[in-house]
Design a protein around this motif. Sequence first.
Motif, PDB file in Angstrom:
ATOM      1  N   GLY A  82       0.805  -1.203  -0.020  1.00 35.30           N
ATOM      2  CA  GLY A  82      -0.037   0.221  -0.089  1.00 35.30           C
ATOM      3  C   GLY A  82       0.832   1.186  -0.076  1.00 35.30           C
ATOM      4  N   ASN A  83       1.977   1.192   0.669  1.00 36.81           N
ATOM      5  CA  ASN A  83       2.842   2.407   0.816  1.00 36.81           C
ATOM      6  C   ASN A  83       3.428   2.640  -0.629  1.00 36.81           C
ATOM      7  N   LEU A  84       4.180   1.427  -1.207  1.00 34.36           N
ATOM      8  CA  LEU A  84       4.817   1.362  -2.197  1.00 34.36           C
ATOM      9  C   LEU A  84       3.954   2.172  -3.454  1.00 34.36           C
ATOM     10  N   LEU A  85       2.444   1.498  -3.481  1.00 34.59           N
ATOM     11  CA  LEU A  85       1.600   1.976  -4.633  1.00 34.59           C
ATOM     12  C   LEU A  85       1.204   3.538  -4.420  1.00 34.59           C
ATOM     13  N   ALA A  86       1.047   3.951  -3.170  1.00 29.56           N
ATOM     14  CA  ALA A  86       1.021   5.405  -2.946  1.00 29.56           C
ATOM     15  C   ALA A  86       2.246   6.318  -3.429  1.00 29.56           C
ATOM     16  N   LEU A  87       3.447   5.690  -3.292  1.00 30.18           N
ATOM     17  CA  LEU A  87       4.641   6.460  -3.728  1.00 30.18           C
ATOM     18  C   LEU A  87       4.506   6.533  -5.171  1.00 30.18           C
ATOM     19  N   PHE A  88       4.303   5.366  -5.837  1.00 30.94           N
ATOM     20  CA  PHE A  88       4.282   5.346  -7.298  1.00 30.94           C
ATOM     21  C   PHE A  88       3.272   6.219  -7.873  1.00 30.94           C
ATOM     22  N   THR A  89       1.883   6.287  -7.424  1.00 30.17           N
ATOM     23  CA  THR A  89       0.987   6.987  -7.782  1.00 30.17           C
ATOM     24  C   THR A  89       1.070   8.309  -7.934  1.00 30.17           C
ATOM     25  N   SER A  90       1.729   8.963  -6.657  1.00 33.97           N
ATOM     26  CA  SER A  90       2.193  10.115  -6.617  1.00 33.97           C
ATOM     27  C   SER A  90       3.439  10.505  -7.658  1.00 33.97           C
ATOM     28  N   PHE A  91       4.507   9.716  -7.903  1.00 33.27           N
ATOM     29  CA  PHE A  91       5.423   9.848  -8.768  1.00 33.27           C
ATOM     30  C   PHE A  91       4.771   9.943 -10.315  1.00 33.27           C
ATOM     31  N   LYS A  92       3.713   9.064 -10.594  1.00 36.53           N
ATOM     32  CA  LYS A  92       3.402   8.857 -11.941  1.00 36.53           C
ATOM     33  C   LYS A  92       2.617  10.142 -12.174  1.00 36.53           C
ATOM     34  N   GLU A  93       1.770  10.714 -11.265  1.00 32.08           N
ATOM     35  CA  GLU A  93       0.884  11.990 -11.388  1.00 32.08           C
ATOM     36  C   GLU A  93       1.713  13.120 -11.674  1.00 32.08           C
ATOM     37  N   LYS A  94       3.020  13.098 -10.850  1.00 36.23           N
ATOM     38  CA  LYS A  94       4.007  14.127 -11.017  1.00 36.23           C
ATOM     39  C   LYS A  94       4.618  14.134 -12.324  1.00 36.23           C
ATOM     40  N   TYR A  95       5.021  13.102 -12.875  1.00 37.77           N
ATOM     41  CA  TYR A  95       5.762  12.819 -14.104  1.00 37.77           C
ATOM     42  C   TYR A  95       5.415  12.204 -15.449  1.00 37.77           C
ATOM     43  N   ASN A  96       3.951  12.086 -15.394  1.00 36.19           N
ATOM     44  CA  ASN A  96       3.338  11.410 -16.480  1.00 36.19           C
ATOM     45  C   ASN A  96       3.228  12.136 -17.824  1.00 36.19           C
ATOM     46  N   THR A  97       3.658  13.278 -18.060  1.00 32.64           N
ATOM     47  CA  THR A  97       3.949  14.128 -19.527  1.00 32.64           C
ATOM     48  C   THR A  97       5.253  14.517 -19.659  1.00 32.64           C
ATOM     49  N   LYS A  98       5.669  14.904 -20.753  1.00 34.56           N
ATOM     50  CA  LYS A  98       6.746  15.423 -21.114  1.00 34.56           C
ATOM     51  C   LYS A  98       6.977  16.722 -20.503  1.00 34.56           C
ATOM     52  N   PHE A  99       5.846  17.717 -20.362  1.00 39.46           N
ATOM     53  CA  PHE A  99       5.951  18.975 -19.734  1.00 39.46           C
ATOM     54  C   PHE A  99       6.150  18.785 -18.472  1.00 39.46           C
ATOM     55  N   LYS A 100       5.757  17.871 -17.576  1.00 39.29           N
ATOM     56  CA  LYS A 100       5.809  17.786 -16.325  1.00 39.29           C
ATOM     57  C   LYS A 100       7.123  17.300 -15.696  1.00 39.29           C
ATOM     58  N   ILE A 101       7.710  16.433 -16.802  1.00 35.25           N
ATOM     59  CA  ILE A 101       9.168  15.939 -16.417  1.00 35.25           C
ATOM     60  C   ILE A 101      10.080  17.225 -16.633  1.00 35.25           C
ATOM     61  N   LEU A 102       9.990  17.960 -17.607  1.00 38.92           N
ATOM     62  CA  LEU A 102      10.892  19.036 -17.983  1.00 38.92           C
ATOM     63  C   LEU A 102      10.825  19.895 -17.103  1.00 38.92           C
ATOM     64  N   SER A 107      14.484  17.276  -9.865  1.00 40.73           N
ATOM     65  CA  SER A 107      14.027  16.294  -8.896  1.00 40.73           C
ATOM     66  C   SER A 107      13.927  14.924  -9.842  1.00 40.73           C
ATOM     67  N   PHE A 108      13.493  14.906 -10.963  1.00 37.56           N
ATOM     68  CA  PHE A 108      13.057  13.719 -11.970  1.00 37.56           C
ATOM     69  C   PHE A 108      13.981  12.619 -11.693  1.00 37.56           C
ATOM     70  N   PHE A 109      15.153  12.904 -11.859  1.00 37.53           N
ATOM     71  CA  PHE A 109      16.387  11.506 -11.827  1.00 37.53           C
ATOM     72  C   PHE A 109      16.263  10.915 -10.552  1.00 37.53           C
ATOM     73  N   GLY A 110      16.309  11.802  -9.671  1.00 41.25           N
ATOM     74  CA  GLY A 110      16.413  11.267  -8.121  1.00 41.25           C
ATOM     75  C   GLY A 110      15.174  10.447  -7.707  1.00 41.25           C
ATOM     76  N   GLU A 111      14.013  11.112  -8.015  1.00 43.96           N
ATOM     77  CA  GLU A 111      12.632  10.358  -7.803  1.00 43.96           C
ATOM     78  C   GLU A 111      12.482   9.097  -8.530  1.00 43.96           C
ATOM     79  N   ALA A 112      12.918   9.323  -9.611  1.00 39.73           N
ATOM     80  CA  ALA A 112      12.707   7.987 -10.652  1.00 39.73           C
ATOM     81  C   ALA A 112      13.460   6.791 -10.130  1.00 39.73           C
ATOM     82  N   ASN A 113      14.696   7.237  -9.962  1.00 36.27           N
ATOM     83  CA  ASN A 113      15.737   6.206  -9.580  1.00 36.27           C
ATOM     84  C   ASN A 113      15.259   5.553  -8.109  1.00 36.27           C
ATOM     85  N   GLN A 114      14.736   6.391  -7.266  1.00 33.01           N
ATOM     86  CA  GLN A 114      14.052   5.845  -5.998  1.00 33.01           C
ATOM     87  C   GLN A 114      12.933   5.029  -6.305  1.00 33.01           C
ATOM     88  N   ILE A 115      11.832   5.398  -6.938  1.00 34.60           N
ATOM     89  CA  ILE A 115      10.831   4.704  -7.249  1.00 34.60           C
ATOM     90  C   ILE A 115      11.126   3.239  -7.992  1.00 34.60           C
TER      91      ILE A 115
END
Length: 135
Positions: A82-102, A107-115
């Motif tokens: 449940g915790n991992l799913l919440a973390l991934f959902t937050s990551f996905k919502e934050k970075y699910n488009t090119k413009f959000k990533i850019l 912070s993107f690379f560190g968070e991507a590596n972590q998840i």
Amino acid sequence: MELKNYMVQHDRIREELEIIKTLCKSGDLEQTASEIALHISSLAGKLNIHLSSEDQYLYPAFIKSSDPSLVTMAGDYQKEMGNLLALFTSFKEKYNTKFKILGEKDSFFGEANQIIKAIEMRMQKEERGLYLKVK
């Protein structure tokens, strides 16, 4: 209990993770952000299918087991997930488009590596612990 389907799902999840890691290694987000976002969304779909199947079928079967250690282990794994799913959902919502990533390059690379590491560790834990206990 047949775990082959779950192992196949893990393989598909790993494929998405490897693609994302390879794209991130290029270091050129301007060129790869769209493709990374696509694979984050694809990973989300694969994780949702996998986790739904675990929640509906696999873990309830484990929890009904006559083996008390399996029941305890399955309950612990479900809570952790449940915790991992919440973390991934937050990551996905934050970075699910090119413009959000850019927009979050710093912070993107560190968070991507972590998840990615968290998902990989979770699958390893299941495969080396819970799944082996059932075989």
